[in-house]
Scaffold this active site. Structure first.
Site, short mmCIF file in Angstrom:
data_model
loop_
_atom_site.label_atom_id
_atom_site.label_comp_id
_atom_site.label_asym_id
_atom_site.label_seq_id
_atom_site.Cartn_x
_atom_site.Cartn_y
_atom_site.Cartn_z
N GLY A 239 0.83 -1.20 0.00
CA GLY A 239 0.00 0.00 0.00
C GLY A 239 0.87 1.25 0.00
O GLY A 239 1.99 1.25 0.52
N ARG B 285 -6.11 -2.89 4.93
CA ARG B 285 -5.85 -1.76 5.82
C ARG B 285 -7.05 -1.62 6.75
O ARG B 285 -8.19 -1.89 6.36
CB ARG B 285 -5.66 -0.46 5.02
CG ARG B 285 -4.34 -0.36 4.27
CD ARG B 285 -3.17 -0.19 5.24
NE ARG B 285 -1.91 0.08 4.55
CZ ARG B 285 -1.04 -0.86 4.21
NH1 ARG B 285 -1.33 -2.14 4.44
NH2 ARG B 285 0.10 -0.54 3.61
N ASP C 258 -5.79 -8.56 10.80
CA ASP C 258 -4.37 -8.22 10.95
C ASP C 258 -4.20 -6.71 11.02
O ASP C 258 -3.13 -6.24 11.40
CB ASP C 258 -3.55 -8.79 9.79
CG ASP C 258 -2.06 -8.54 9.97
OD1 ASP C 258 -1.55 -8.82 11.09
OD2 ASP C 258 -1.40 -8.03 9.04
N HIS D 149 -0.80 -6.39 12.76
CA HIS D 149 -0.29 -5.94 11.46
C HIS D 149 1.06 -6.58 11.14
O HIS D 149 2.08 -5.91 10.98
CB HIS D 149 -0.19 -4.41 11.42
CG HIS D 149 -0.19 -3.87 10.01
ND1 HIS D 149 -0.60 -2.60 9.69
CD2 HIS D 149 0.17 -4.45 8.81
CE1 HIS D 149 -0.48 -2.40 8.39
NE2 HIS D 149 -0.02 -3.52 7.84
#
Length: 313
Positions: free
Chosen positions: A72, A228, A251, A275
């Protein structure tokens, strides 16, 4: 070539970098390693957060390439909106597919088979046996079918899933079957036992998994987010989890990091990982290969890989 390359790794960590530019090490420290105005190629430090990532950009008046080490680019893209024309923003396609797809499968299997409950039972010395859902024979919907979405499907196939449906921004056909546009989600969501989010965060996907999206998921379905946090409306998700109608494996969260005391920590039916889709032993060798290739392309004035946007276009 006169100008600098800012790298979050020391030069001696690479086997060979192209001659020409000056290489300066910067991994988010308070002091810059040189004048940002001399930087031509900026490799954004990994896992340092948006504030650190963007901090030198406004002073990088000569920068030609901004290279992230993430799939990203939402943490740096806003800072480039006012940049001079011709700055290329490149992502790390090819670096995170293996790790993120592994984690997506881990979250799916752990959630379905009840692994968190087994761990809690082990902590209490309790033998918690019984029937649990299997991934076999389940229908899976992948929302965001780029390279990571495709890598997730690669790893789903050996688990004898009944069906994989794919959704992306644009409709297309792959060797494995059709990729449906986002407009097809209302029809596809009620058919999926597992919904995996692997889409980039854009204005079109922010809050995509909101109240209507979640309400269309079938009873007992599992939502997995390796994209995200803001792709999911946290309030809407909490409402669905509270009723026990669906479960989730996340996550990424919104907010992130998830603060102590947040209700998502203890919501029923949720598994949270911090994450960690990208940072594994697979990351560094792939990241270094990408950077070496990109820098040789840059110095030799060859087309760069993974160009997400070019300012002024």
């Amino acid at each position: 070539m006169t100008g600098d390359v800012w790298l979050p790794y020391h030069v001696d960590e690479f086997e060979k970098l192209p001659d020409g530019p000056g290489y300066r090490y910067w991994d988010g420290e308070r002091e810059f390693p040189g004048d940002p105005a001399d930087c031509l190629f900026y490799v954004v430090p990994y896992m340092k957060g948006p504030e650190v990532s963007r901090r030198p950009l406004s002073a990088m008046t000569s920068v030609q390439v901004v290279q992230t080490l993430t799939a990203g680019v939402d943490h740096v893209e806003p800072e480039l909106r006012d940049a001079r024309p011709g700055v290329r923003l490149c992502n790390a396609r090819g670096v995170h597919e293996a790790s993120t797809a592994e984690l997506a499968l881990t979250l799916i299997l752990a959630s379905l088979r009840g692994v968190p409950d087994f761990v809690r039972g082990q902590d209490r010395e309790e033998w918690r046996s019984g029937f649990r859902p299997a991934l076999a024979d389940k229908s899976v919907l992948i929302v965001g079918y780029g390279s990571i979405g495709a890598a997730i499907e690669d790893r789903l196939i050996p688990f004898e899933v009944a069906r994989v449906a794919r959704v992306a921004r644009s409709e297309r056909t792959t060797e494995r079957g059709p990729v449906h546009p986002l407009t097809e989600l209302p029809r596809l969501l009620p058919e999926a036992d597992v919904v995996v989010l692997s889409t980039p965060l854009t204005e079109a996907t922010r809050g995509l998994a909101g109240a209507d999206f979640l309400a269309r998921m079938k009873d007992g379905a599992l939502l997995v987010n390796v994209a995200r946090g803001p792709v999911v409306d946290t309030g809407a998700l909490l409402a669905e989890l509270a009723g026990g109608r669906i479960t989730a494996a996340l996550d990424v969260t919104d907010p992130e990091p998830l603060p102590a005391g947040h209700p998502l920590w203890h919501a029923p039916g949720v598994l949270i990982s911090p994450h960690v889709g990208g940072p594994t032993s697979a990351f560094l060798p792939r990241a270094k290969r990408l950077l070496v290739d990109q820098l040789y392309r840059f110095v030799n004035r060859e087309p760069l890989r993974n160009v997400i946007l070019e300012t002024g276009r």
